[in-house]
Design a protein around this motif. Structure first.
Motif, PDB file in Angstrom:
ATOM      1  N   THR A  42       7.975   9.304   3.811  1.00 47.86           N
ATOM      2  CA  THR A  42       6.911   8.452   3.283  1.00 47.86           C
ATOM      3  C   THR A  42       7.141   8.161   1.804  1.00 47.86           C
ATOM      4  OG1 THR A  42       5.328   9.305   4.891  1.00 47.86           O
ATOM      5  CG2 THR A  42       4.411   8.291   2.904  1.00 47.86           C
ATOM      6  N   LEU A  45      10.092   5.702   1.474  1.00 51.96           N
ATOM      7  CA  LEU A  45       9.731   4.338   1.855  1.00 51.96           C
ATOM      8  C   LEU A  45       8.876   3.668   0.783  1.00 51.96           C
ATOM      9  CD1 LEU A  45       8.983   4.819   5.657  1.00 51.96           C
ATOM     10  CD2 LEU A  45      10.949   3.652   4.642  1.00 51.96           C
ATOM     11  N   LYS A  46       7.921   4.412   0.243  1.00 50.07           N
ATOM     12  CA  LYS A  46       7.032   3.824  -0.763  1.00 50.07           C
ATOM     13  C   LYS A  46       7.745   3.569  -2.088  1.00 50.07           C
ATOM     14  CE  LYS A  46       2.575   5.443   0.906  1.00 50.07           C
ATOM     15  NZ  LYS A  46       1.400   6.288   0.609  1.00 50.07           N
ATOM     16  N   CYS A  50       9.549  -0.144  -0.284  1.00 53.24           N
ATOM     17  CA  CYS A  50       8.421  -1.017  -0.623  1.00 53.24           C
ATOM     18  C   CYS A  50       8.623  -1.713  -1.965  1.00 53.24           C
ATOM     19  CB  CYS A  50       7.119  -0.223  -0.646  1.00 53.24           C
ATOM     20  SG  CYS A  50       6.534   0.233   1.005  1.00 53.24           S
ATOM     21  N   CYS A  65       2.999  -3.124   1.877  1.00 52.26           N
ATOM     22  CA  CYS A  65       3.982  -2.159   2.371  1.00 52.26           C
ATOM     23  C   CYS A  65       3.439  -0.721   2.356  1.00 52.26           C
ATOM     24  CB  CYS A  65       5.251  -2.269   1.528  1.00 52.26           C
ATOM     25  SG  CYS A  65       6.626  -1.290   2.151  1.00 52.26           S
ATOM     26  N   ASN A  66       2.784  -0.330   1.282  1.00 49.87           N
ATOM     27  CA  ASN A  66       2.269   1.050   1.195  1.00 49.87           C
ATOM     28  C   ASN A  66       1.262   1.348   2.303  1.00 49.87           C
ATOM     29  OD1 ASN A  66       3.846   1.774  -1.008  1.00 49.87           O
ATOM     30  ND2 ASN A  66       2.294   1.201  -2.498  1.00 49.87           N
ATOM     31  N   VAL A  69       3.156   1.787   5.572  1.00 50.76           N
ATOM     32  CA  VAL A  69       3.796   3.105   5.633  1.00 50.76           C
ATOM     33  C   VAL A  69       2.765   4.171   5.982  1.00 50.76           C
ATOM     34  CG1 VAL A  69       4.947   4.889   4.257  1.00 50.76           C
ATOM     35  CG2 VAL A  69       5.718   2.516   4.116  1.00 50.76           C
ATOM     36  N   ASP A  70       1.610   4.131   5.327  1.00 48.55           N
ATOM     37  CA  ASP A  70       0.555   5.108   5.620  1.00 48.55           C
ATOM     38  C   ASP A  70       0.090   5.022   7.070  1.00 48.55           C
ATOM     39  OD1 ASP A  70       0.583   6.189   3.064  1.00 48.55           O
ATOM     40  OD2 ASP A  70      -0.997   4.861   2.332  1.00 48.55           O
ATOM     41  N   ASN A  73       2.388   6.743   9.814  1.00 46.47           N
ATOM     42  CA  ASN A  73       2.639   8.182   9.695  1.00 46.47           C
ATOM     43  C   ASN A  73       2.790   8.900  11.035  1.00 46.47           C
ATOM     44  OD1 ASN A  73       2.590  10.936   8.836  1.00 46.47           O
ATOM     45  ND2 ASN A  73       1.670  10.237   6.936  1.00 46.47           N
TER      46      ASN A  73
END
Length: 127
Positions: A42, A45-46, A50, A65-66, A69-70, A73
């Protein structure tokens, strides 16, 4: 044997046994590794993926994007579970994860050692 040598040998054996028992009790579980791996993924990715998307793209398609991603999970944990192999040596474990999330992202290979309730990723290679 001299009494001092016997005492030292007994103390060393007891110390090694105590260390072994402590390591066995603090060898993290597979679930703990999965949580660790998802947390690291995570963060990657962030901070990396992102950041590569431009504001224009985000504005055009209303893409955050964030948040994506969340929301992904649980799926990430499932992917980590499917792509990870654990070698359990009782006092420590080695985890090997071959991670392929999608065709637009490169795949990665991670190797992590787990001991004393901690994880140390010593290999992270893009494939």
């Amino acid at each position: 044997m001299k009494p001092f040598t016997i005492i030292m040998a007994t103390g060393a054996a007891a110390g090694i046994a105590a260390l072994g028992v402590t390591m066995a009790k603090t060898n993290p579980s597979e679930l703990e590794y999965e949580e660790y791996a998802v947390q690291r993924l995570t963060k990657y990715l962030k901070t990396d993926v992102c950041k590569q998307t431009t504001n224009i793209i985000q504005n055009l398609i209303h893409f955050n994007c964030n948040k994506l991603v969340d929301s992904a999970n649980p799926q990430m944990q499932e992917i980590v579970t499917r792509t990870t192999e654990r070698q359990n040596y009782i006092i420590f474990s080695i985890y090997r994860t071959d991670l392929k999330i999608s065709s637009w992202m490169p795949s990665y290979k991670f190797e992590t050692v787990a001991a004393f309730d901690q994880f140390y990723t010593y290999t992270a290679e893009e494939q």
